[in-house]
Each structure stands twice: as structure tokens, then as C-alpha cells.
Scaffold this active site. Structure first.
Site, short mmCIF file in Angstrom:
data_model
loop_
_atom_site.label_atom_id
_atom_site.label_comp_id
_atom_site.label_asym_id
_atom_site.label_seq_id
_atom_site.Cartn_x
_atom_site.Cartn_y
_atom_site.Cartn_z
N ALA A 27 -2.12 -10.78 41.03
CA ALA A 27 -2.28 -11.21 42.42
C ALA A 27 -1.07 -12.00 42.90
O ALA A 27 -0.60 -11.83 44.02
CB ALA A 27 -3.55 -12.04 42.57
N HIS A 137 7.80 -23.47 37.17
CA HIS A 137 7.18 -24.17 38.30
C HIS A 137 5.93 -24.95 37.89
O HIS A 137 5.55 -25.89 38.57
CB HIS A 137 6.84 -23.18 39.43
CG HIS A 137 5.73 -22.22 39.12
ND1 HIS A 137 5.90 -21.15 38.28
CD2 HIS A 137 4.44 -22.17 39.54
CE1 HIS A 137 4.77 -20.47 38.20
NE2 HIS A 137 3.87 -21.07 38.95
N GLU A 174 -1.86 -24.06 27.87
CA GLU A 174 -2.31 -23.79 29.23
C GLU A 174 -3.61 -24.52 29.58
O GLU A 174 -4.25 -24.21 30.58
CB GLU A 174 -2.48 -22.29 29.43
CG GLU A 174 -1.20 -21.49 29.24
CD GLU A 174 -0.23 -21.63 30.40
OE1 GLU A 174 -0.63 -21.44 31.56
OE2 GLU A 174 0.96 -21.93 30.14
N ARG A 214 0.68 -16.88 26.84
CA ARG A 214 1.06 -18.24 27.21
C ARG A 214 0.54 -19.31 26.25
O ARG A 214 1.15 -20.37 26.15
CB ARG A 214 0.54 -18.53 28.63
CG ARG A 214 1.05 -17.53 29.67
CD ARG A 214 0.62 -17.95 31.07
NE ARG A 214 0.97 -16.96 32.08
CZ ARG A 214 0.85 -17.13 33.38
NH1 ARG A 214 0.37 -18.28 33.83
NH2 ARG A 214 1.18 -16.18 34.23
N HIS A 250 -4.76 -15.57 31.29
CA HIS A 250 -5.54 -16.63 30.65
C HIS A 250 -6.88 -16.07 30.21
O HIS A 250 -7.38 -15.10 30.80
CB HIS A 250 -5.81 -17.79 31.62
CG HIS A 250 -4.62 -18.60 31.98
ND1 HIS A 250 -4.38 -19.06 33.27
CD2 HIS A 250 -3.59 -19.05 31.23
CE1 HIS A 250 -3.25 -19.75 33.29
NE2 HIS A 250 -2.75 -19.75 32.07
N ASP A 252 -9.67 -17.31 30.88
CA ASP A 252 -10.67 -17.44 31.94
C ASP A 252 -10.59 -16.34 32.99
O ASP A 252 -11.32 -16.36 33.98
CB ASP A 252 -10.64 -18.84 32.57
CG ASP A 252 -9.39 -19.14 33.38
OD1 ASP A 252 -8.52 -18.25 33.52
OD2 ASP A 252 -9.26 -20.28 33.87
N CYS A 371 -10.41 -21.23 38.11
CA CYS A 371 -9.08 -21.83 38.09
C CYS A 371 -9.06 -23.17 38.82
O CYS A 371 -8.30 -24.07 38.48
CB CYS A 371 -8.06 -20.91 38.76
SG CYS A 371 -7.59 -19.46 37.80
#
Length: 448
Positions: A27, A137, A174, A214, A250, A252, A371
Site C-alpha cells: 500500500a 524514516h 519492529e 525486518r 510484519h 500483524d 498498526c
């Protein structure tokens, strides 16, 4: 003593934009460079918080970060006044300015890993800020995250805070996006479930080939040690590298757990049967009855899961023992996913109800309901020790809604990020916010 799982939702920041910064997040990449609406994003998030509060769930709020991060740009060699730093970055390295303006701290599932007091050796709630080392970021977030969490959970008798792990690839962490906890009651000892994408030092573990994994096993193990968790209260599982390569950045995005229940996709993990048996066995030793709900690939494909964020949902326990699933509108828009959810809730199983929320502004940047929240299990005494300014109430909802209406823009494009006025707007808003939430000085511009 009563205990609760409190959802602390991230308040979307004034610089919410679609920078396309998250490689591996479908996305985020597909909506890159579109204009965003920060005001709408923040109000959508607040509406979800208010709705859950009205349903009787304990709800809190976690403040956004100062953006653009001028200090980060200075560390990269830009100098002069704040306005000159922004102007130079826009002219010479626009991607770095975009990264310094990211509002990704809204996804507070990545803010930290949290272990409740019932699980830890010293009987305190432990927090470890995530280093988010995989993406520049996000890697600049953890110092402010630590300040904000410290201001929210300040009582050292009840809360322990750990700095982020070393900022190297071997300890990529993460946070709670790859961690959940199973228990009979929130105030009782449970089993903490850490999901990793790769091992930094053991080449026996498979790794994805297209997108980065990650979370490392070594990072998860380090957090478990820092929190003083018992070996019999921890289960490690590897995420299926093939689904990481399909955009499941992730855990999740492919699984969600709560209480004694794991809701997951058939392709989510490697060695699934072994993992489920271990969870069942360890939870049984502390009086729990582990249960799982597997979504077959024949009903919902991995692509369906990624595009709808079916598993990036909130699984919440009702007073009657049933469960409620909070999903984004994108689930309703996906024919296969919605058909599955209708079948699931009508079957008389554990998950009895689905509620749909409009979180389009967050979803277009790659973050759904799960999230947006950091779960913290607290007993009554610990909840009373939390900074009361961050616990959602009807008056606080009204104050935050008015604050957003006053300070946020309703349109933001990449060229707008080069406007030095945006930094002043952000600082003015955040200075007022710390007073509303009673946080004190937590931002660099307030501290320095």
C-alpha cells in the site's frame, strides 16, 4: 484485582503524507506521491478510539513526533537555520526531506514491545522501544518514542523502560507488530509469542528473496532477556519467507492474537503444527486453553489478506467471553474476505462480531487498525499509575478533535513538505498537545 488490555492508539501527526518510503509494504508503495489529508487521517483515528471507548474498552492515546525532523537532517550535513536546512534538503536531496517528514510514528504497534508485570522477573511492566532499523524514516523515531512512553508510564515502581537495541541489521526490531501474548486473564502469567523473519547468525533459517525480513530472531531473544521473561513463558516462531515476499512485512499483516486465541492465515508461519503445539503446551502450564482459528488459503489468499488487511485487525475480548474483530473498510470491499467474515461470525465460534471502520488515510499508507495501537496489559494499580492525561475520555476526545481542526491541513503534497511554515505549524500544535495530554517536555524543540 481486575486487569485490562489497554489500547494506546497513535495520534496521526500533522505531516501525514504518502512518501512511498516503505519498501515491502504494498500500500505504501502503490500510493506514493498522492496528496494526503492529515486532518481527515487524525479524525479517522480519533473516531476509532472514541468508538472503542464507548464500547467499554480501556483506550489511550500516544502522541505523534516532531516533523520534519530537522535535527536528523543536520546529522546528514545540512546546515543553517531550520528554514535553510529544509530549503537545502528540498533542493539537494528531496527523498531525505520526505523521510524526515514521515508521520509513520502513528503506527504505534511498532513503537515498542511490552511485557506485562505478570510475565516479568521483577513484577513490573517492561517497555523496549523498537529500533526500526530496517527503514531510515522509522529508525529516527525511537529517541522521542522513549521520551513519550517515559512520560506516559513514569512510575518506576510499576514500569521499566529499556533503550532500543543496537541499531544494526543483526538486531532489527519492529516492536509489537511481531509480538503478541496469550493468557487466560490479562493479569495472569501468559505466553509471549515472538515472530521473526530471519536469523542474523544462524543460516539454517530460510530468508525471503524479494523483500527484507525486518525482525531478527536475535532481536526477539534480546527483548525477552531484557524483560526478564521465563523460557517456559516464551515461544519463538518464524514467519513464512514466501509471504514476506508477497508484502507481509510484519506478522500483524498475516496473524493477530488475543487472550487464548490466535487468528492466522494458513500460510503465515513455518512449522505451524510444531508452533501451535508449543503454544498450547506452554499456555496449559499456566492454566490457559490455547485455541486457534486458521483462515485457509482456499477462502482468503495471501494477496487478499495484504490488500484488505484482514489480519491487521483488532481482536478484542467481550465481557461474555466472545470476541470482536475491528477491521478496515477494505475488508468489506473485498468480496472473498467479506464472505469469509460473514461465515466466521455466523458459525457460533469464538469470533462473533465484526465492526468496520473507515481508516482510508492510514490504509493508503500501509497501516490498519492493528498498526495504530500499542497494547499494554495493566492491573488496576498499574492503570492508576499511568499518566491520566493520555487515557481517552469524552472531554479528551473533544479537546483532541478541536486541536486537530485548529492545527491540521486538509491537503499535503510532496512540494508542501518544503514549506518551512509546516515545521512551525507542527511545533505549535505539538507544544499545545503536550499540555492537553499532560506530558511535559518530550520533544527536542521543547528540551533543547
Amino acid at each position: 484485582m481486575k486487569s485490562y488490555e489497554v489500547n494506546f492508539d497513535g495520534l496521526v501527526g500533522p505531516t501525514h503524507n504518502y512518501g512511498g518510503l516503505s519498501y515491502g509494504n504494498v500500500a505504501s508503495q502503490s500510493n506514493s506521491q498522492q496528496s494526503s489529508n492529515p486532518k481527515e487521517a487524525a479524525l479517522q483515528g480519533l473516531a476509532k478510539m472514541k468508538a472503542l471507548m464507548d464500547m467499554g474498552f480501556q483506550q489511550g492515546v500516544l502522541a505523534p513526533q516532531e516533523r520534519p525532523d530537522v535535527a536528523a537532517l543536520r546529522r546528514l550535513g545540512f546546515s543553517g537555520t531550520d528554514a535553510q536546512v529544509i530549503e537545502r534538503a528540498a533542493k539537494e536531496a528531496m527523498p531525505l526531506l520526505v523521510a524526515s517528514c514521515s508521520a509513520s510514528s502513528m503506527w504505534v504497534a511498532n513503537a515498542a514491545t511490552v511485557s506485562p508485570s505478570a510475565d516479568t522477573a521483577d513484577g513490573r511492566v517492561h517497555f523496549t522501544a523498537a529500533n526500526l532499523n530496517c527503514k531510515y524514516h522509522r529508525s529516527i523515531e525511537h529517541p522521542t518514542t522513549s521520551h513519550v512512553l517515559g512520560a506516559m508510564f513514569a512510575n518506576q515502581q510499576h514500569f521499566a523502560h529499556h533503550a532500543a537495541l543496537p541499531a544494526v541489521a543483526q538486531f532489527g526490531d519492529e516492536g509489537a507488530a511481531n509480538h503478541t501474548r496469550f493468557c487466560r486473564e490479562y493479569g495472569e502469567a501468559g505466553v509471549e509469542f515472538f515472530v521473526f523473519g530471519r536469523s542474523a547468525f544462524d543460516n539454517r533459517f530460510a530468508a525471503p528473496q524479494k523483500y527484507p525480513a525486518r525482525q531478527t530472531l536475535e532481536a526477539s531473544q534480546a527483548v525477552a532477556r531484557l524483560h526478564g521473561l521465563r523460557d517456559e513463558g516464551v515461544v519463538y516462531a518464524q514467519q513464512n519467507p514466501n509471504v514476506i515476499d508477497q508484502g507481509v512485512f510484519h506478522n500483524d499483516v498475516i496473524a493477530v492474537g488475543n487472550g487464548e486465541v490466535l487468528f492466522y492465515h494458513e500460510d503465515a508461519f513455518l512449522e505451524t503444527d510444531k508452533m501451535l503445539a508449543e503454544l498450547q503446551g506452554k499456555l496449559a502450564k499456566v492454566g490457559g486453553n490455547f485455541q486457534s482459528v486458521c483462515v485457509p488459503r482456499s477462502a482468503v489468499t495471501v494477496d487478499d489478506a495484504v490488500r484488505s488487511y484482514l489480519f491487521n485487525s483488532q481482536l478484542l475480548s467481550r465481557a461474555d467471553g466472545s470476541m470482536l474483530l475491528i477491521v478496515p473498510q477494505e475488508c468489506q470491499a473485498n468480496e472473498r474476505v467479506w464472505a469469509y467474515l460473514q461465515s466466521l461470525t455466523s458459525s457460533g465460534g469464538l469470533i462473533r462480531e465484526v465492526k468496520v471502520f473507515d481508516l482510508k488515510q492510514s490504509m493508503q499508507n500501509g497501516g490498519g487498525p492493528a498498526c495504530l495501537r500499542l497494547r499494554v496489559a495493566l492491573n488496576e494499580t498499574e492503570l492508576a499509575a499511568v499518566n491520566p492525561g493520555v487515557i481517552m475520555t469524552a472531554p479528551l476526545y473533544g479537546s483532541l478533535t478541536a486541536w486537530v481542526e485548529k492545527h491540521y491541513r486538509d491537503r499535503l503534497s510532496e512540494t508542501d513538505l518544503a514549506d518551512p511554515q509546516l515545521l512551525l505549524e507542527c511545533r505549535t500544535a505539538l507544544d499545545e498537545l503536550t499540555q492537553i495530554l499532560k506530558l511535559g517536555a518530550v520533544y527536542p524543540f521543547q528540551i533543547n
